[in-house]
Design a protein around this motif. Structure first.
Motif: not given
Lengths: 215, 114
Positions: A2, B4, B7, B9, B42
């Motif tokens: 990330p 995805c 945001d 994760r 992720g």
């Protein structure tokens, strides 16, 4: 990883988006080339005309040659690359890929020809498959087939044995000679439109490289 | 599998399309027009662990890397492909032959935690 963090597996910081994109594109190129066993992207010097390509693919579909359904199987198309003719005979040359000769087994190969006939009735044609002699100076007849052409249209001929023998001799070129009994000019329609160019469709199975198991 | 978005994760499938024309490969690859090189990214927290994944041995290798890099990482499952499909190609080889083949397991359709 990330944004802003580092990768828990390799410890590297996350890449900037543009760098990440470049890395992924390089990875995509490397992955495709390695799976196709190509050292680099081929430079195409003689692209096949779209008409000839579409016709060949359509003919193959008609013959239900959906070979690419199981891993390792591939279909190879070699479209007529050169030819020469006299009043009563035509010679067609098809070139095959060099890598294939060493890395795949030919399962079957079919020659596609589009006949044209000067008049109704039957017209005898002798089809000879030629291969270079060991010195490569002369051509010898590998096989000869007598055909009786009744009407214009596509016809197929099994050339699997000839292509296999070609590869086993390390040669890249298959030569087909068509000889007609009477003086009717070329028995093929190829000269008038590239959609009728002769082609060879071969099905091959890639040999899996020999794996050494480390114990 | 989860695609995805935003945001998040968590472990998900990230779409990535390589346009052959953009990279100058459209002259030798006749079809398709590009390659969907999707990948998995992720985190896999504990409550997501155990969703079946494809490459258990891959998981072990990555886990040992994580422990080597960061002994107290509280990660014990990885985000890996759970569904893949072949890339069908029609392309020219160096001798201008046209080859049609399927390269297995080249396109990631779904990701999950091992």
């Amino acid at each position: 990883a990330p944004k802003g963090l580092w990768c828990p597996a390799c410890g590297l910081a996350a890449l900037a988006p543009t760098t990440q994109r470049d890395v992924l594109i390089a990875l995509a190129k490397q992955s495709i080339l390695s799976k196709l066993r190509l050292p680099d992207r081929p430079n195409i010097t003689q692209p096949t005309s779209r008409g000839a390509l579409l016709t060949a693919l359509r003919r193959m579909e008609a013959q239900r040659m959906d070979t690419a359904v199981s891993p390792g199987l591939l279909t190879l198309l070699s479209v007529l690359c050169t030819g020469s003719s006299t009043s009563r005979s035509v010679r067609l040359h098809f070139r095959f890929t060099w890598e294939l000769a060493g890395s795949a087994d030919i399962l079957q190969a079919t020659l596609y020809l589009f006949w044209t006939v000067p008049s109704p009735g039957s017209h005898p044609v002798t089809v000879r498959l030629l291969q270079p002699d060991p010195e490569g100076l002369n051509m010898t007849v590998a096989s000869e087939t007598q055909l009786d052409v009744q009407r214009a249209g596509w016809a197929t001929l099994d050339v699997g044995q000839a292509v296999r023998s070609l590869f086993s001799r390390g040669s890249q070129r298959l030569t087909v000679e068509l000889e007609v009994a009477e003086d009717w000019g070329s028995p093929l329609l190829a000269g008038r439109s590239d959609s009728y160019w002769p082609f060879v469709a071969a099905q091959a199975r890639a040999r899996t490289p020999h794996r050494v198991q480390r114990r | 599998g989860i695609d995805c978005s935003g945001d998040s994760r968590m472990c998900c499938r990230k779409e990535f399309f390589v346009d052959f024309k953009e990279i100058g490969w459209e002259d030798w690859i006749i079809q398709p027009e590009g390659y969907h090189m999707n990948y998995c990214t992720g985190l896999c927290p504990l409550h997501m662990a155990g969703i079946p994944g494809l490459a258990a041995s891959f998981h072990t290798a990555v886990l040992s890397l994580i422990k080597a890099n960061n002994a107290d990482a509280a990660v014990d499952s990885c985000c890996v492909p759970t569904q893949r499909r072949p890339l069908s190609l029609l392309y020219y080889d160096r001798d201008s032959n046209i080859i049609k083949t399927d390269i297995p397991d080249m396109i990631v359709d779904a990701c999950g935690c091992t």
